[in-house]
Design a protein around this motif. Structure first.
Motif, mmCIF file in Angstrom:
data_model
loop_
_atom_site.group_PDB
_atom_site.id
_atom_site.type_symbol
_atom_site.label_atom_id
_atom_site.label_comp_id
_atom_site.label_asym_id
_atom_site.label_seq_id
_atom_site.Cartn_x
_atom_site.Cartn_y
_atom_site.Cartn_z
ATOM 1 N N UNK A 243 0.820 -1.292 -0.089
ATOM 2 C CA UNK A 243 0.108 -0.031 -0.038
ATOM 3 C C UNK A 243 0.735 1.322 0.100
ATOM 4 N N UNK A 244 1.884 1.423 0.800
ATOM 5 C CA UNK A 244 2.874 2.450 0.797
ATOM 6 C C UNK A 244 3.725 2.612 -0.383
ATOM 7 N N UNK A 245 3.798 1.767 -1.430
ATOM 8 C CA UNK A 245 4.362 1.651 -2.539
ATOM 9 C C UNK A 245 3.548 2.088 -3.608
ATOM 10 N N UNK A 246 2.531 1.345 -3.832
ATOM 11 C CA UNK A 246 1.510 1.691 -5.011
ATOM 12 C C UNK A 246 0.336 2.227 -4.427
ATOM 13 N N UNK B 256 -4.915 15.052 2.440
ATOM 14 C CA UNK B 256 -5.360 13.828 2.402
ATOM 15 C C UNK B 256 -4.552 12.383 2.835
ATOM 16 N N UNK B 257 -3.766 12.645 3.943
ATOM 17 C CA UNK B 257 -3.025 11.557 4.424
ATOM 18 C C UNK B 257 -1.906 11.376 3.704
ATOM 19 N N UNK B 258 -1.478 12.153 2.900
ATOM 20 C CA UNK B 258 -0.295 11.847 1.715
ATOM 21 C C UNK B 258 0.501 13.351 1.842
ATOM 22 N N UNK B 259 1.961 13.008 1.931
ATOM 23 C CA UNK B 259 2.924 14.055 1.657
ATOM 24 C C UNK B 259 3.275 14.149 0.345
ATOM 25 N N UNK C 197 7.884 12.739 -4.773
ATOM 26 C CA UNK C 197 7.437 11.257 -4.477
ATOM 27 C C UNK C 197 6.231 11.813 -3.576
ATOM 28 N N UNK C 198 5.263 10.883 -3.702
ATOM 29 C CA UNK C 198 3.973 10.837 -2.657
ATOM 30 C C UNK C 198 4.391 9.833 -1.613
ATOM 31 N N UNK C 199 4.174 10.421 -0.453
ATOM 32 C CA UNK C 199 4.620 9.487 0.860
ATOM 33 C C UNK C 199 3.450 9.432 1.810
#
Length: 178
Positions: free
Chosen positions: A38-41, A158-161, A131-133
């Motif tokens: 989930x963190x990668x894709x 929304x929960x993403x940097x 990058x989206x993290x």
């Protein structure tokens, strides 16, 4: 191809990814727990299709690049981590992403892979990385924040940097080459 000793004493070889390693990428994917997928894709994938694996390992080595961190002898090597980037021709920045096998996390592998990716990207005219993290992935945020050779700008949504890492003109003084 470059042998790297990690903080935890482990050793890997980091090399450009080779076309035709679909099976090795799929094996790495299947060793990842659901949270790492989930963190990668940013998706709950249950498999890495042949087409997706082919896209990750068939790069042009200029506008797009991928590295594999491997262990074992060449005839039986195992991919334990990957990095890949895809340059946006509109602004010269490249989106970067990583996969690291759980047993190899926390020992400096992502840091070493990021340093090698930055070094290569700079040498090929990339202006910086994006990058989206996920906010739930502080380890990857730490890799990006601590890295030499670029400044980091982060925006939360929304929960993403959303990170933008602009390469500095010169690598920072005292920064070890990758």
């Amino acid at each position: 191809e470059r042998g790297i000793e990690l903080r935890d004493g482990g050793r890997v070889t980091v090399r450009p990814i080779l076309a035709g390693v679909l099976g090795g990428l799929q094996e790495l994917f299947h060793r990842l727990p659901e949270k790492d997928v989930n963190t990668r894709f940013f998706n709950r994938l249950t498999s890495l299709t042949d087409d997706a694996a082919d896209h990750l390992c068939n790069v042009d080595y200029d506008e797009e690049m991928a590295f594999a961190a491997v262990v074992g002898p060449p005839e039986h090597e195992r991919i334990v981590a990957t990095s890949s980037y895809y340059r946006d021709p509109r602004d010269g920045f490249a989106e970067v992403a990583y996969m690291v096998e759980p047993d190899w996390q926390g020992g400096g592998l992502a840091t070493a892979l990021h340093a090698r990716t930055v070094e290569y990207a700079r040498a090929h005219g990339v202006r910086g990385l994006t990058a989206d993290v996920l906010m739930s992935n502080p380890a990857m945020l730490k890799v990006f924040r601590r890295a030499a050779g670029h400044t980091v700008r982060m925006e939360a949504d929304a929960g993403v940097y959303e990170l933008r890492m602009r390469f500095t003109e010169e690598p920072e003084a005292g920064a070890a080459p990758a």
